[in-house]
Structure formats: structure tokens, C-alpha cells
Design a protein around this motif. Structure first.
Motif, PDB file in Angstrom:
ATOM      1  N   THR A 276       1.025  -1.053  -0.004  1.00 22.30           N
ATOM      2  CA  THR A 276       0.057  -0.016  -0.444  1.00 22.30           C
ATOM      3  C   THR A 276       0.581   1.507   0.055  1.00 22.30           C
ATOM      4  O   THR A 276       1.942   1.345   0.465  1.00 22.30           O
ATOM      5  N   TYR A 277      -0.195   2.261  -0.627  1.00 27.69           N
ATOM      6  CA  TYR A 277       1.200   3.887  -0.706  1.00 27.69           C
ATOM      7  C   TYR A 277      -0.349   4.769   0.453  1.00 27.69           C
ATOM      8  O   TYR A 277      -1.266   4.391  -0.069  1.00 27.69           O
ATOM      9  N   GLY A 278       0.586   5.104   1.190  1.00 24.02           N
ATOM     10  CA  GLY A 278      -0.333   6.190   1.418  1.00 24.02           C
ATOM     11  C   GLY A 278       0.130   7.608   0.909  1.00 24.02           C
ATOM     12  O   GLY A 278       1.033   7.977   0.209  1.00 24.02           O
ATOM     13  N   LEU A 279      -1.479   7.771   0.695  1.00 19.84           N
ATOM     14  CA  LEU A 279      -1.836   9.069  -0.011  1.00 19.84           C
ATOM     15  C   LEU A 279      -1.956   9.959   1.188  1.00 19.84           C
ATOM     16  O   LEU A 279      -2.172  11.616   0.890  1.00 19.84           O
ATOM     17  N   GLY A 280      -2.065  10.060   2.483  1.00 23.51           N
ATOM     18  CA  GLY A 280      -2.301  11.122   3.419  1.00 23.51           C
ATOM     19  C   GLY A 280      -4.225  11.463   3.343  1.00 23.51           C
ATOM     20  O   GLY A 280      -5.006  10.275   2.876  1.00 23.51           O
ATOM     21  N   ASP A 281      -3.889  12.924   3.895  1.00 25.59           N
ATOM     22  CA  ASP A 281      -5.406  13.060   3.611  1.00 25.59           C
ATOM     23  C   ASP A 281      -5.818  14.032   2.056  1.00 25.59           C
ATOM     24  O   ASP A 281      -5.180  14.356   1.109  1.00 25.59           O
ATOM     25  N   PHE A 282      -6.520  12.910   1.424  1.00 21.14           N
ATOM     26  CA  PHE A 282      -7.025  12.954   0.026  1.00 21.14           C
ATOM     27  C   PHE A 282      -8.241  13.445  -0.153  1.00 21.14           C
ATOM     28  O   PHE A 282      -8.928  13.242   0.157  1.00 21.14           O
ATOM     29  N   LYS A 283      -7.847  15.154  -0.908  1.00 19.67           N
ATOM     30  CA  LYS A 283      -9.151  15.710  -0.894  1.00 19.67           C
ATOM     31  C   LYS A 283      -9.915  15.095  -2.768  1.00 19.67           C
ATOM     32  O   LYS A 283      -9.433  15.037  -3.434  1.00 19.67           O
ATOM     33  N   LEU A 284     -11.126  14.794  -2.638  1.00 20.47           N
ATOM     34  CA  LEU A 284     -12.140  14.040  -3.529  1.00 20.47           C
ATOM     35  C   LEU A 284     -13.207  15.280  -4.400  1.00 20.47           C
ATOM     36  O   LEU A 284     -13.061  16.372  -3.849  1.00 20.47           O
TER      37      LEU A 284
ATOM     38  N   ILE B 162      -3.428   3.168  -0.965  1.00 26.63           N
ATOM     39  CA  ILE B 162      -4.030   2.631  -2.396  1.00 26.63           C
ATOM     40  C   ILE B 162      -3.258   1.365  -2.232  1.00 26.63           C
ATOM     41  O   ILE B 162      -2.240   1.700  -1.667  1.00 26.63           O
ATOM     42  N   ALA B 163      -3.807   0.716  -2.640  1.00 26.94           N
ATOM     43  CA  ALA B 163      -2.792  -0.699  -2.946  1.00 26.94           C
ATOM     44  C   ALA B 163      -2.667  -1.588  -3.315  1.00 26.94           C
ATOM     45  O   ALA B 163      -3.213  -1.096  -5.674  1.00 26.94           O
ATOM     46  N   TYR B 164      -1.181  -1.784  -4.194  1.00 24.89           N
ATOM     47  CA  TYR B 164      -1.050  -2.650  -5.829  1.00 24.89           C
ATOM     48  C   TYR B 164      -0.128  -3.237  -5.844  1.00 24.89           C
ATOM     49  O   TYR B 164       0.460  -3.688  -4.000  1.00 24.89           O
ATOM     50  N   LYS B 165      -0.003  -3.586  -6.631  1.00 26.05           N
ATOM     51  CA  LYS B 165       0.974  -5.019  -7.057  1.00 26.05           C
ATOM     52  C   LYS B 165       1.507  -4.997  -8.336  1.00 26.05           C
ATOM     53  O   LYS B 165       1.645  -4.563  -8.962  1.00 26.05           O
TER      54      LYS B 165
ATOM     55  N   THR C 229      -2.735  -1.845  -9.921  1.00 23.02           N
ATOM     56  CA  THR C 229      -3.671  -0.558  -8.481  1.00 23.02           C
ATOM     57  C   THR C 229      -5.187  -1.179  -8.436  1.00 23.02           C
ATOM     58  O   THR C 229      -5.945  -2.365  -8.994  1.00 23.02           O
ATOM     59  N   ALA C 230      -5.366  -1.314  -7.191  1.00 26.76           N
ATOM     60  CA  ALA C 230      -7.008  -1.586  -6.569  1.00 26.76           C
ATOM     61  C   ALA C 230      -8.024  -0.090  -6.164  1.00 26.76           C
ATOM     62  O   ALA C 230      -7.015   0.843  -6.015  1.00 26.76           O
ATOM     63  N   LEU C 231      -8.899  -0.640  -6.654  1.00 28.03           N
ATOM     64  CA  LEU C 231      -9.395   1.174  -6.465  1.00 28.03           C
ATOM     65  C   LEU C 231      -9.791   1.298  -4.743  1.00 28.03           C
ATOM     66  O   LEU C 231     -10.380   0.558  -4.276  1.00 28.03           O
ATOM     67  N   PHE C 232     -10.242   2.101  -4.968  1.00 24.94           N
ATOM     68  CA  PHE C 232     -10.833   2.745  -3.212  1.00 24.94           C
ATOM     69  C   PHE C 232     -12.214   1.754  -3.055  1.00 24.94           C
ATOM     70  O   PHE C 232     -12.991   1.795  -4.538  1.00 24.94           O
ATOM     71  N   GLY C 233     -12.599   1.627  -2.116  1.00 25.26           N
ATOM     72  CA  GLY C 233     -13.505   0.631  -2.247  1.00 25.26           C
ATOM     73  C   GLY C 233     -14.110  -0.489  -2.801  1.00 25.26           C
ATOM     74  O   GLY C 233     -14.839  -1.072  -1.666  1.00 25.26           O
ATOM     75  N   ASN C 234     -12.645  -1.588  -2.648  1.00 25.87           N
ATOM     76  CA  ASN C 234     -12.753  -2.964  -3.137  1.00 25.87           C
ATOM     77  C   ASN C 234     -12.270  -3.686  -2.176  1.00 25.87           C
ATOM     78  O   ASN C 234     -11.781  -5.342  -2.357  1.00 25.87           O
TER      79      ASN C 234
ATOM     80  N   LYS D  81       5.200   9.496  -8.475  1.00 24.03           N
ATOM     81  CA  LYS D  81       6.202  10.062  -6.903  1.00 24.03           C
ATOM     82  C   LYS D  81       6.814   8.335  -6.525  1.00 24.03           C
ATOM     83  O   LYS D  81       7.329   8.589  -5.858  1.00 24.03           O
ATOM     84  N   LYS D  82       6.019   7.238  -5.830  1.00 21.28           N
ATOM     85  CA  LYS D  82       6.306   6.434  -5.596  1.00 21.28           C
ATOM     86  C   LYS D  82       7.276   5.761  -6.414  1.00 21.28           C
ATOM     87  O   LYS D  82       8.241   4.991  -6.357  1.00 21.28           O
ATOM     88  N   LEU D  83       6.121   5.280  -7.578  1.00 23.18           N
ATOM     89  CA  LEU D  83       7.368   4.008  -8.725  1.00 23.18           C
ATOM     90  C   LEU D  83       8.404   4.718  -9.918  1.00 23.18           C
ATOM     91  O   LEU D  83       8.571   3.977 -10.251  1.00 23.18           O
ATOM     92  N   GLY D  84       7.967   6.164 -10.023  1.00 23.20           N
ATOM     93  CA  GLY D  84       9.083   6.832 -10.916  1.00 23.20           C
ATOM     94  C   GLY D  84       9.015   6.750 -12.029  1.00 23.20           C
ATOM     95  O   GLY D  84       9.211   7.300 -13.122  1.00 23.20           O
TER      96      GLY D  84
END
Length: 140
Positions: free
Chosen positions: A7-15, A26-29, A72-77, A110-113
Motif C-alpha cells: 500500500t502507498y499512503g496518500l495522506g488526507d486525500f481530497k476528493l 492505495i493498494a498495488y502490486k 492498482t486497486a480501486l478505493f472501495g474494493n 511519485k512512489k514508482l517513478g
């Protein structure tokens, strides 16, 4: 559900809806070497990251020898921030494809470049995200 993802932390994520997901993740592999052309392969709401893995393999169309594949995994999955893993978010805020793609873009750049995606692919809601990627980040 399998936990063989990161998982990668996005902080307080404004929608876009005006809400916020506090401490969003966000979860990912990933598969393959990050120096290879990147392929973004999003999930759908009821689909886990592992549900996308059937197309990945050295003998398959998504070969980790040829590509850097990012699921990548959707919010809510259930893997990214979701009502099932964040009971403190009641009601769960309105999340759009726009928000999911912005979160994916942040993870990927940002995370994966990754500077450029060779392709984005998916079916069902993954296909909808593919279209959203093309319209939201056409330069990527």
C-alpha cells in the motif's frame, strides 16, 4: 483476501466531490523491472489485485520480462481504503473514477517513478479507468 500486495499512503486525500479520505491508501502490486515499459492494470470494485494476475507471466501477453506491470486497486474494493477496512469513515465519501486515477497517478509517478505509461488496460471498471487515464492524464 490475499495480502501479497503493498500500500502507498496518500495522506488526507481530497476528493472531487468535496470530501476527504483521511490517511488514504492505495493498494498495488508490481511485476517486472521498473526500467521496462510500464503497463497500468487497474482492478474493479469487487475485484482483488490477485484477480488480475491471470494475464501475467513469462508465457502470457503481460510478460514481466518485457513490461513493468502495475496492478492498482480501486478505493472501495477492500484492499485500498474501503468501507470494509475503514469503519471510521461513515458514511464512506463519494469517490469518482477521477479520484481513483489521481491516486493511481500519484502512486505511479511519485512512489514508482514512472514518467510514461506504455499502456493502461482493463475490463469492466478497469476499462472505464483506462478511458479516464486517457482523458485525465493524456501526456502520461
Amino acid at each position: 483476501m490475499s495480502s501479497d500486495y503493498e500500500t502507498y499512503g496518500l495522506g488526507d486525500f481530497k476528493l472531487k466531490s468535496g470530501g476527504t479520505i483521511s490517511n488514504a491508501e492505495i493498494a498495488y502490486k508490481t511485476f517486472g523491472d521498473s526500467s521496462k515499459p510500464a503497463i497500468i492494470y487497474p482492478t474493479w470494485y469487487s475485484g482483488a489485485i490477485s484477480d488480475n494476475e491471470w494475464l501475467i507471466g513469462e508465457d502470457k501477453c503481460l510478460s514481466p520480462k518485457k513490461y513493468f506491470i502495475i496492478i492498482t486497486a480501486l478505493f472501495g474494493n477492500g484492499q485500498s481504503t474501503s468501507p470494509s477496512n475503514r469503519t471510521d469513515l461513515k458514511p464512506f465519501p463519494d469517490v469518482l473514477f477521477f479520484d481513483n486515477i489521481r491516486a493511481q497517478h500519484e502512486l505511479i509517478t511519485k512512489k514508482l517513478g514512472v514518467k510514461h505509461a506504455h499502456a493502461v488496460l482493463g475490463w469492466s471498471m478497469g476499462a472505464g479507468q483506462t478511458y479516464q487515464w486517457a482523458t485525465q492524464y493524456p501526456e502520461c
